[in-house]
Scaffold this active site. Structure first.
Site, PDB file in Angstrom:
ATOM      1  N   TYR A  42     -14.526  -4.828   2.561  1.00  0.00           N
ATOM      2  CA  TYR A  42     -13.059  -5.089   2.022  1.00  0.00           C
ATOM      3  C   TYR A  42     -13.435  -6.769   2.656  1.00  0.00           C
ATOM      4  CZ  TYR A  42      -8.334  -5.932   1.980  1.00  0.00           C
ATOM      5  OH  TYR A  42      -6.974  -6.114   2.202  1.00  0.00           O
ATOM      6  N   TYR A  90       0.343  -0.859  -0.209  1.00  0.00           N
ATOM      7  CA  TYR A  90      -0.036  -0.104   0.213  1.00  0.00           C
ATOM      8  C   TYR A  90       0.825   1.404  -0.084  1.00  0.00           C
ATOM      9  CZ  TYR A  90      -4.275  -3.168   0.383  1.00  0.00           C
ATOM     10  OH  TYR A  90      -5.173  -2.851   0.174  1.00  0.00           O
ATOM     11  N   ASP A 140     -16.991 -12.183   7.974  1.00  0.00           N
ATOM     12  CA  ASP A 140     -15.752 -11.813   8.005  1.00  0.00           C
ATOM     13  C   ASP A 140     -15.399 -11.817   9.442  1.00  0.00           C
ATOM     14  OD1 ASP A 140     -13.543 -11.360   7.215  1.00  0.00           O
ATOM     15  OD2 ASP A 140     -13.437 -10.185   5.402  1.00  0.00           O
ATOM     16  N   LYS A 188      -6.639 -11.812  11.539  1.00  0.00           N
ATOM     17  CA  LYS A 188      -5.593 -11.381  13.076  1.00  0.00           C
ATOM     18  C   LYS A 188      -5.652 -11.489  14.517  1.00  0.00           C
ATOM     19  CE  LYS A 188      -6.726  -6.962   9.465  1.00  0.00           C
ATOM     20  NZ  LYS A 188      -7.541  -6.857   9.179  1.00  0.00           N
TER      21      LYS A 188
HETATM   22  C1  PLP Z   1      -7.574  -7.295   6.960  1.00  0.00           C
HETATM   23  C2  PLP Z   1      -9.105  -8.092   6.517  1.00  0.00           C
HETATM   24  C3  PLP Z   1      -8.766  -9.027   5.739  1.00  0.00           C
HETATM   25  C4  PLP Z   1      -7.504  -9.723   5.232  1.00  0.00           C
HETATM   26  O1  PLP Z   1      -6.699 -10.219   5.895  1.00  0.00           O
HETATM   27  P1  PLP Z   1      -5.633 -10.664   5.376  1.00  0.00           P
HETATM   28  O2  PLP Z   1      -4.447 -10.863   6.496  1.00  0.00           O
HETATM   29  O3  PLP Z   1      -5.165  -8.630   5.053  1.00  0.00           O
HETATM   30  O4  PLP Z   1      -4.866 -11.252   4.339  1.00  0.00           O
HETATM   31  C5  PLP Z   1      -9.854  -9.622   5.211  1.00  0.00           C
HETATM   32  N1  PLP Z   1     -11.337  -9.203   5.792  1.00  0.00           N
HETATM   33  C6  PLP Z   1     -11.377  -8.236   6.662  1.00  0.00           C
HETATM   34  C7  PLP Z   1     -12.791  -7.901   7.113  1.00  0.00           C
HETATM   35  C8  PLP Z   1     -10.177  -7.637   7.308  1.00  0.00           C
HETATM   36  O5  PLP Z   1     -10.483  -6.713   7.593  1.00  0.00           O
END
Ligand code: PLP
Length: 428
Positions: A145, A18, A239, A268
């Site tokens: 996202y 980025y 997600d 995460k």
């Molecule tokens: C960060 C994020 C992703 C992608 O995760 P990465 O570990 O960066 O591939 C997918 N969905 C959400 C909601 C996110 O915040």
């Protein structure tokens, strides 16, 4: 190597994410980190107010996790996960199912958030294939996202970041982002697409859209969308990559709902933000479509490092910390302080919008420029806070706080005061 040598080499060989290759300010060289702070090579202590891209939960260099990693690394570092298994993965699977809703029954490992989403989508698509009910449509929310791999990009907002790839992204039906004044319209759009009977899955970031600027929407609206999904047999994919593991004040954002998703994508905070690891879990219903010896119904997906033992050990240690009294008290403390600041700053003339859930607080700053990632306030905001040793990387004109759970009241006050000063300064 000296700091100067490292910085010169960085410019020469490294391509940062980025970051334009021309015009970006030089990255800051970090030599260590502890608790809520980074330590720079030149002796600064920077407060990590956004948890290193939303991943860190229990603080940097957290001893319990470091010990678990070291112990695991000296016993077994990696073993392929087809035909083999190991205790760290089994323990983690069991631990996750203990805190997820009761309908979840199987845990599938991958590498990060994007791959957890890929697995979730593939699992949902093949579910309908295995059931011999061809359904190919997907519904997502505007501004979504879900990651940077192709499937994840396809279900995300189409914009500057993904434009070069438009020709390669599969078609997705997007509905408007739900706001208090358009909820009925969103329901109507959703129902119209759903009623085609061709929708395989609905994927969403529950209650908080991260990359869109920590935008929040109501659990009641999401429950109504779930109702339509149930009516038309649409799989729901939560997600929770960003919202999971205490971020919103509960283990999962969907804990605020009275209904349970079919599939969860997690990453995460899964390892406390220490090592990359992804997990996708599914309900008994989804699992059933795969309950065959028939090889054509097998889920053929896997990564070299599926369920890496060191990452699983980190996640197990992190999960134990998350479930501790101390951590739960910290979540309450952060939530309470955020709320106090919310009330204090809500009516500030430079605040266009303020939102809060659990440890997340976001402030949209008034701006002539339309709200977007490339907003002209972006650079001004990050520079202002970095000069004060605060890491608050904004999303366009949105300043947000997502601190490691180990921040203390003093750290939080430092962040709030700096934000208040910034708002006052630009108000002049
Ligand atoms: C960060 C994020 C992703 C992608 O995760 P990465 O570990 O960066 O591939 C997918 N969905 C959400 C909601 C996110 O915040």
């Amino acid at each position: 190597m000296t700091s100067e040598e490292l910085k010169r080499l960085d410019r020469e060989v490294i391509w940062h994410p980025y970051s334009p290759l021309v015009g970006s300010s030089d990255p800051i060289l970090i030599s260590s980190a502890e608790g809520a702070y980074f330590h720079t090579a030149d002796g600064r202590k920077i407060l990590d107010a956004i948890s290193s891209w939303w991943v860190n939960t229990h603080g940097h260099a957290r001893k319990e996790i470091a010990d678990a990693i070291a112990k695991q690394a000296s016993e077994m570092q990696q073993v392929m996960f087809a035909g083999f298994t190991h205790e760290p993965a089994i323990k983690l699977g069991k631990g996750l199912l203990e805190i997820l809703p009761k309908n979840q029954s199987k845990v599938f490992f991958s590498d990060d958030g994007s791959t957890a989403v890929e697995v979730g989508l593939k699992m949902a698509f093949q579910y309908w294939h295995n059931m011999q009910k061809p359904k190919t449509k997907v519904i997502a929310l505007d501004g979504a996202y879900h990651g940077d791999t192709f499937g994840a990009m396809a279900v995300g907002e189409r914009g500057t970041f993904t434009e070069p790839f438009f020709p390669y992204l599969f078609k997705v039906d997007f509905v408007d982002f739900p706001q208090p004044d358009n909820e009925d319209k969103v329901i109507q759009q959703f129902r119209e697409i759903a009623s085609s009977g061709e929708v395989a899955a609905f994927i969403f970031e529950p209650l908080v859209q991260g990359a869109a600027g920590m935008r929040m929407y109501s659990p009641e609206l999401l429950e109504r969308l779930f109702g339509i999904c149930q009516e038309y047999e649409i799989l729901t994919i939560a997600d929770e990559v960003m919202t999971g593991f205490g971020r919103t004040g509960k283990y999962f954002a969907t804990d605020y709902l009275s209904v349970d998703p079919d599939i969860y994508c997690l990453s995460k905070g899964l390892t406390g933000g220490t090592i990359a690891l992804g997990v996708t879990t599914c309900s008994k219903d989804v699992e059933k479509a795969y309950h065959h010896a028939d090889i054509t119904k097998t889920f053929f997906h896997g990564h070299s490092f599926t369920a890496n033992p060191i990452a699983c050990a980190a996640a197990n240690a992190s999960l134990e910390l998350l479930r501790s009294q101390d951590c739960q008290k910290q979540l309450e403390m952060i939530t309470k302080h955020h709320l106090e600041f919310y009330n204090k700053v809500e009516d500030h003339p430079m605040v266009a919008k303020i939102q809060h859930l659990g440890t997340i607080l976001s402030i949209e700053v008034k701006s002539d420029d339309a709200t977007s990632y490339t907003n002209n306030l972006r650079k001004k905001i990050s520079t202002y806070f970095m000069e004060r040793d605060l890491h608050l990387r904004p999303l366009g004109n949105v300043i947000y706080i997502i601190p490691p759970f180990v921040v203390n009241a003093e750290d939080l006050a430092k962040i709030y005061n700096a934000i208040m000063s910034f708002l006052n300064e630009i108000n002049q």
